[in-house]
Scaffold this active site. Structure first.
Site, PDB file in Angstrom:
ATOM      1  N   ASP A   1       0.822  -1.227   0.000  1.00 58.03           N
ATOM      2  CA  ASP A   1       0.000   0.000   0.000  1.00 58.03           C
ATOM      3  C   ASP A   1       0.853   1.273   0.000  1.00 58.03           C
ATOM      4  O   ASP A   1       0.438   2.308   0.513  1.00 58.03           O
ATOM      5  CB  ASP A   1      -0.951   0.036   1.217  1.00 58.03           C
ATOM      6  CG  ASP A   1      -1.738  -1.249   1.384  1.00 58.03           C
ATOM      7  OD1 ASP A   1      -2.388  -1.657   0.406  1.00 58.03           O
ATOM      8  OD2 ASP A   1      -1.688  -1.849   2.473  1.00 58.03           O
TER       9      ASP A   1
ATOM     10  N   HIS B   1      -3.914  -1.679  -6.849  1.00 61.99           N
ATOM     11  CA  HIS B   1      -3.130  -0.528  -7.286  1.00 61.99           C
ATOM     12  C   HIS B   1      -4.076   0.581  -7.751  1.00 61.99           C
ATOM     13  O   HIS B   1      -4.812   0.405  -8.714  1.00 61.99           O
ATOM     14  CB  HIS B   1      -2.157  -0.937  -8.391  1.00 61.99           C
ATOM     15  CG  HIS B   1      -1.099  -1.865  -7.891  1.00 61.99           C
ATOM     16  ND1 HIS B   1      -0.163  -2.470  -8.706  1.00 61.99           N
ATOM     17  CD2 HIS B   1      -0.814  -2.301  -6.638  1.00 61.99           C
ATOM     18  CE1 HIS B   1       0.636  -3.234  -7.966  1.00 61.99           C
ATOM     19  NE2 HIS B   1       0.248  -3.139  -6.718  1.00 61.99           N
TER      20      HIS B   1
END
Length: 430
Positions: free
Chosen positions: A14, A42
């Protein structure tokens, strides 16, 4: 000559890889995913429009960029087709741009059932997987019994292997976990439908990458998750089931380490983690809540709230060593705007009072306390800054101190979610 550039995460995932891959693919002929599966999330923001990708490489929104899924990626055909259709509804010609290695292991319904049954059985000791079958699919691969995408195109052979696998996995599901069995015919019929849809996108990805390399083209290698989630180098057992570090590139794409020119490590200006596992700098106070709210810290794949904490130079030093990092990209700097003071973790203190470096397994983190160095914060906004000089002096000092502590240059600074909200000090493809 073209350059081969790698973008990978240096924390627990992340870190903002998707945005940076999308930004840098302006220079690339191809983008390749080499590990993980649709457990990745993503997020790209282009002109204010948000797109979340799970399996398809982050270059898919750029015209003229070939998107490749290498043999190291585990592929759930249903998830892949959903993602393709969603992008096509936005006008993205995915099937023209995407090619997939037939050597990719398949994630099928029994993998998902096993993953979820195990997490349920673990109770409070659960790993915190996404429940999407990633681990069980990699297990089948390593046990040399797994089905691969290429098997889909040979119905009789596929059916025979599927029957054997279901005998094996259904025994465990029914007798150990007391869960319902997976139906053979339903699974076979679904897989044969996917075979028709996937066949036009098949390609020997390794051969294609070397052809592009010999033609002098720029290639981007897109990592998923983060270095501290690596099956070998992460906080085991609270890790993913693939090699998220640079070693996974060679095995997951067929492009050897000698051909990699630049490895860009993505790191947040603070630290986050999803799910269970050690997290020395985790904050349980108002600042932790501030970071979560300001940084919109919710998983792109699961929607789970991320745990937030101060920047950890200890884990970043380990990631730099393990990955041979050429340079860093610091993301979400703007999230720290408005904090009076900012802490950087420079070491861990054990119960004997000795300051140590990053342990190699989760249990060894028990009892460790972070050693902090305090720095002044800044009140000015850094959001959308395009040059280093636009940043407040305290923000520049924070960046410089991170470079000193970890021994690697920060070549890119992200100052907002949009691809244009970026300071590029040294371009990886330059």
């Amino acid at each position: 000559m073209g350059k081969n550039v790698v973008v990978l995460g240096t924390q627990w995932g992340d870190e903002g890889k998707g945005k940076i891959v999308d930004l840098l693919t302006e220079h690339a002929a191809a983008v390749v995913r080499y590990q993980g599966g649709h457990n990745a999330g993503h997020t790209l923001v282009i002109d204010g429009e948000k797109t979340v990708l799970h399996l398809i490489p982050s270059g898919v929104l750029r015209e003229g960029v070939q998107c490749l899924i290498g043999n190291g990626v585990v592929v759930a055909p249903d998830a892949l087709m959903r993602e393709i259709v969603k992008l096509e509804e936005k006008g993205v010609p995915v099937r023209e741009r995407l090619r997939i290695s037939p050597s990719c292991p398949l994630i099928l319904s029994y993998h998902v059932a096993l993953d979820q049954a195990r997490e349920k059985a673990r109770g409070e000791q659960k790993i915190g997987t996404t429940g999407r079958g990633i681990g069980p699919a990699y297990e089948d691969k390593v046990a040399r019994r797994g089905l691969r995408i290429g098997d889909l195109f040979h119905r009789e052979r596929f059916a025979a292997k599927l029957g054997e696998l279901l005998d094996y996995h259904n025994f465990v599901l029914v007798n150990y976990y007391k869960e319902p069995a997976i139906d053979f015919q339903k699974t076979l019929d679904e897989c044969m439908e996917y075979a028709e849809l996937l066949k036009p996108m098949m390609l020997d990805v390794t051969a294609e990458l070397h052809q592009l390399r010999r033609a002098g083209k720029d290639i981007m290698f897109e990592g998923a998750q983060g270095s501290l989630l690596d099956i070998d180098h992460g906080t085991y057992p609270y890790v993913t089931s693939s090699n998220t570090t640079a070693g996974g590139i060679a095995t997951g794409s067929g492009v050897g380490p000698m051909y990699l020119d630049y490895i860009l490590g993505i790191t947040k200006a603070y630290t986050t983690r999803v799910g269970s596992g050690p997290f020395p700098t985790e904050l349980f106070d108002d600042i932790g809540a501030f970071l979560a709210k300001r940084g919109h810290e919710f998983g792109a794949t699961t929607g789970r709230a991320r745990r937030c904490g101060w920047f950890d130079a200890v884990i970043l030093r380990r990631a730099i060593d393990v990955n041979s990092i050429s340079g860093l990209c610091l993301t979400k700097l703007d999230v720290l705007d408005g904090l009076e003071t900012i802490n950087i973790c420079v070491g861990y203190k054990n119960q004997d009072g000795a300051v140590i470096d990053a342990p190699t397994d989760a249990d060894s983190y028990i009892g460790l306390e972070p050693v902090y160095e305090q720095m002044p914060g800044w009140s000015e906004s850094t959001l959308g800054a395009k040059t280093l000089e636009e940043l407040p002096a305290a923000a520049q000092a924070y960046i410089k101190r991170i470079e000193e502590l970890v021994g690697a240059p920060i070549d890119i600074i992200s100052t907002g979610p949009d691809r244009n909200e970026t300071i590029v000090l040294r371009h990886p493809f330059a």
